[in-house]
Design an enzyme around this catalytic site. Structure first.
Site, PDB file in Angstrom:
ATOM      1  N   HIS A  26       0.798  -1.242  -0.109  1.00  8.70           N
ATOM      2  CA  HIS A  26       0.069   0.072  -0.047  1.00  8.70           C
ATOM      3  C   HIS A  26       0.671   1.338   0.119  1.00  8.70           C
ATOM      4  CE1 HIS A  26      -3.927   1.743   0.418  1.00  8.70           C
ATOM      5  NE2 HIS A  26      -3.274   2.600   1.169  1.00  8.70           N
ATOM      6  N   ASP A  28       0.157   5.384  -1.192  1.00 13.62           N
ATOM      7  CA  ASP A  28      -0.899   6.548  -1.458  1.00 13.62           C
ATOM      8  C   ASP A  28      -0.152   7.509  -2.346  1.00 13.62           C
ATOM      9  OD1 ASP A  28      -3.364   5.832  -0.515  1.00 13.62           O
ATOM     10  OD2 ASP A  28      -2.384   5.762   1.490  1.00 13.62           O
ATOM     11  N   GLU A 131      -8.900   1.580  -2.891  1.00 15.67           N
ATOM     12  CA  GLU A 131      -8.935   1.310  -1.133  1.00 15.67           C
ATOM     13  C   GLU A 131     -10.054   2.146  -0.813  1.00 15.67           C
ATOM     14  OE1 GLU A 131      -6.500   2.807   2.632  1.00 15.67           O
ATOM     15  OE2 GLU A 131      -6.257   3.965   0.848  1.00 15.67           O
ATOM     16  N   HIS A 158     -12.977   1.905   3.697  1.00 16.77           N
ATOM     17  CA  HIS A 158     -12.180   2.739   4.184  1.00 16.77           C
ATOM     18  C   HIS A 158     -12.505   3.271   5.869  1.00 16.77           C
ATOM     19  CE1 HIS A 158      -9.377   6.576   4.539  1.00 16.77           C
ATOM     20  NE2 HIS A 158      -8.566   5.512   4.231  1.00 16.77           N
ATOM     21  N   HIS A 199      -8.683  -1.886   7.385  1.00 17.21           N
ATOM     22  CA  HIS A 199      -9.880  -0.859   7.613  1.00 17.21           C
ATOM     23  C   HIS A 199     -11.117  -1.510   8.000  1.00 17.21           C
ATOM     24  CE1 HIS A 199      -7.858   3.107   6.433  1.00 17.21           C
ATOM     25  NE2 HIS A 199      -7.339   2.515   5.652  1.00 17.21           N
ATOM     26  N   HIS A 220      -2.259  -3.089   4.607  1.00 18.30           N
ATOM     27  CA  HIS A 220      -1.674  -2.317   5.407  1.00 18.30           C
ATOM     28  C   HIS A 220      -2.074  -2.269   7.095  1.00 18.30           C
ATOM     29  CE1 HIS A 220      -4.734   0.258   3.763  1.00 18.30           C
ATOM     30  NE2 HIS A 220      -4.361   1.359   4.558  1.00 18.30           N
ATOM     31  N   ASP A 328       2.221   2.121   3.711  1.00 24.62           N
ATOM     32  CA  ASP A 328       1.194   3.039   3.833  1.00 24.62           C
ATOM     33  C   ASP A 328       2.110   4.630   3.816  1.00 24.62           C
ATOM     34  OD1 ASP A 328      -1.347   4.442   3.666  1.00 24.62           O
ATOM     35  OD2 ASP A 328      -1.652   4.346   5.801  1.00 24.62           O
TER      36      ASP A 328
END
Length: 414
Positions: A26, A28, A131, A158, A199, A220, A328
């Site tokens: 993961h 972003d 995600e 999420h 999540h 993650h 992350d």
């Protein structure tokens, strides 16, 4: 046996990563590019050092020994319905632009064979992970379309509970998955999209593990027994991974790995809201507010050892065959000492080697487990496609009329 000096362990870690590079679950970067420069890649050339603005660039990915990256095609949960779908498409598009722009470093990847080909070529396999189930807008056809565009996993929620799945960081509404949520999992199995349980609420984790016919992923997440945060994985769920074949990818976010950081981050999030900003705001304005708060209120600092403590525990509960790494990066304002950016993975490997992890153990952690899960999901998909066609189920039929297709509101955690 006398432990090798720290410098020698670090060189050993780099040598191992040259053979078995990191598959990171993961990152972003796509959302950071959206927020910082509206996808203008000329303004964020990741072939150059971007350490003043990002956790990620190509030189640091190389230094970190990264061989495959699941790029998160995340969109915030305040985007719902068609807006969430189009924003996800924009995220997919920017990853494609990155791969096209840097072909010597990045290779498009969908399958396990693609990942192995990238490794043999010395390029970084670039995979996609969506995600948050809000991005499919309650539509299995949209889910399939994302899969056709190369999305290899969907994180079921999420930060906010959806019409069909409870999130870890929002009020539960369903006790896990609804009937439509279960159908989402089944359709993901059929079309070869990994079910990502980071999540989601623990009840959703258990429901998904009951329903799924393929190995799952935690892209993650860390261990709840080590840091009691709802974003982490309870031991009873970790214990189910050997029977499922899935992989839990430890994350580096301080508030998920260091107990002392939980309350501090909650206060920092409230400070962001007080300034009229989303807690995950990654713009220059948002980072300025975060840094000012940190300067006035020094944060508890996680370290490489903190993350290694989670991996030691997760290994004890789930076993070495079910672990991976999902940092992350560029999805959090704060990172541990020694894992400040994507160049830090050798520090973690060296720490684990110091703790007695074998080369074979580390090869599974960094590369082999993740590739196996991708390959196993492909095999399940091939079998299911022979036995059943695309699902035409709708949320209205399975769950009754819904009040909307968006989230109910949550706490803004990463």
């Amino acid at each position: 046996m006398t432990a090798a000096p720290a410098g020698e362990r670090l060189e050993e870690a780099r040598a191992l990563l040259a053979e078995y590079p990191v598959v990171d679950g993961h990152n972003d970067l796509p959302w950071a590019l959206r927020e910082q420069v509206a996808y203008d890649l000329d303004r964020r050339d990741i072939a150059a050092d971007q350490s003043a603005r990002l956790h990620t660039d190509l030189p640091r990915l190389r230094a970190g020994g990264v061989g495959a990256q699941f790029w998160s095609v995340y969109v915030r949960t305040d985007l719902t319905g068609d807006s969430a779908v189009s924003a996800t498409l924009e995220q997919i598009d920017v990853v494609r632009q990155l791969v096209d722009r840097y072909p010597r470093d990045l290779r498009p990847a969908v399958t396990a064979d693609d990942m192995e080909a990238a490794r043999s070529e010395g390029r970084i396999a670039s995979l996609l992970g969506a995600e948050g189930g809000h991005s499919i807008a309650n539509s299995l056809a949209t889910l399939r379309a994302f899969r056709e565009l190369g999305v290899r996993y969907l994180t079921l929620t999420h930060n906010d509970t959806l019409d069909w799945a409870d999130s870890a960081t929002d009020a539960p509404r369903h006790g896990g998955l609804t009937r439509f949520g279960e159908e989402v999992v089944r359709e993901m199995n059929r079309c070869g999209m990994l079910v990502d349980l980071s999540h989601v609420a623990a009840s959703t984790m258990r429901d998904a593990l009951r329903v799924t016919e393929a190995p799952v992923l935690f892209s993650h997440s860390s261990a709840r027994a080590v840091c009691d945060h709802p974003r982490n994985i309870p031991d009873d769920v970790l214990e189910l991974l050997p029977g499922n074949g899935g992989v839990a990818m430890v994350t580096f976010v301080p508030k998920f790995v260091l107990p002392e950081a939980v309350a501090w981050t909650a206060a920092a999030d409230e400070n962001m809201r007080a300034h009229g900003l989303h807690p995950l705001d990654g713009t220059a304005e948002g980072m300025k507010v975060q840094r000012a708060y940190e300067a006035a209120n020094p944060r508890p600092v996680a370290t490489v050892a903190t993350v290694a403590d989670h991996l030691d525990h997760m290994r004890e509960v789930a076993g070495i065959d079910h672990l991976g790494i999902g940092g992350d990066f560029d999805g959090t304002a704060f990172t541990p000492a020694g894992l400040e950016d994507v160049a830090g993975y050798p520090n973690l490997v060296a720490e684990l080697r110091h703790r007695g992890w074998s080369r074979a153990d580390l090869a599974k952690l960094t590369w082999q487990n993740a590739v196996r899960v991708v390959r196993d999901a492909e095999a399940v998909s091939a079998d299911l496609r022979r036995r059943r066609g695309p699902s035409v189920a709708t949320i209205g039929v399975l769950d009754g009329e819904q009040s909307g297709d968006g989230p109910s509101g949550g706490d803004g955690t990463a």
